[in-house]
Design a protein around this motif. Sequence first.
Motif: not given
Length: 344
Positions: A71-94
């Motif tokens: 799909d070209g990964e068009i919806r992603r800012e990077s190959y990993s951050n979209r998945f990682a920051t959607a998970l519980d237990g992850i704080d991307a705001d701090n």
Amino acid sequence: MPGHLLPTTVVGSYPQPDWLVDRAMLSKSIPRIRLQGMWRIQRPLLEEAQDDATIVAIHDMEQAGIDIVSDGEIRRESYSNRFATALDGIDADNPAIIISPAGNKTPVPRVVGPIRRRYPVELRDMEFLRRNTTRAAKITLPGPFTLSQQAQDDFYHDDEAVAMAFAEVVNAEAGDLQRAGADVIQLDESWVRSNPQAARRYAVKAINRALDNITVPTIVHVCFGYAAIVPGSSKPRGYPFLTELADCCATQISIEAAQPRLDLGVLKELSGKSIVLGVLDLGDPEVEPVAVIAERIRNGLKVVAPERLVVAPDCGMKYLPRATAFGKLKAMCAAAARVREEFA
């Protein structure tokens, strides 16, 4: 899936249009946390705009002749951050700050609790891809080892435990993607070469857990980094962690080979795997001649049987101009066709 020798594919990403993203902002880094300011379209219309750009990317791949599209990964800012920051237990705001050996500072998510999946992150992406192509479809996920290396652990206090927690959620996601019609599922594990000591301890274990019970063809992709970020002059000619992947359960190993001029003799150690061979130098701003790409494919065939070789770019094409990316893919497909005729 393609029935002919030397099928062509992409590694994952394709250039996002200038009307969709601020490419100047994108070019500064590979974000580990969210980079919402990168998007030129406001949130109420962003999903529709991303859908439109995804259709353009799929169309470009098909027009170039790619057999196994993404799909070209068009919806992603990077190959990993979209998945990682959607998970519980992850704080991307701090975020925490990781300092590289070169002194570069990168904000990364912090692991602050048990890593769990709230919802399927890429399910809609896969369903959309499946609806918009009749060709074999590949979807990519960040690998569990790489995810663990791109976060600061403030909860588990055990690097292997973090990787295995990521492996659990990647496996659940991969199962959903398979049921949604993925023909191929790829894990991006570029960081095994960044920390080979840790990778030797538990990367294969984490990869195998992430791919447990996945029955479609699976790929582990390794590389030295985007050409736009990591210049070719700094890339070695060999991987510090590659032959160890012979023990993982993935059916294919995808490697960057063209820009670093990799010594392909190492592939003899992966005789049990199919090889997705990078034959496009993404650090070269020009579209390589078909003859040059064809010779790279022939070099791969010196060590890999033709029925085990898949032809691809070195890495994701996210940072290239779209015209250059399309031209390179078209030349690659022509080169694969030329070499394929030699087996007729």
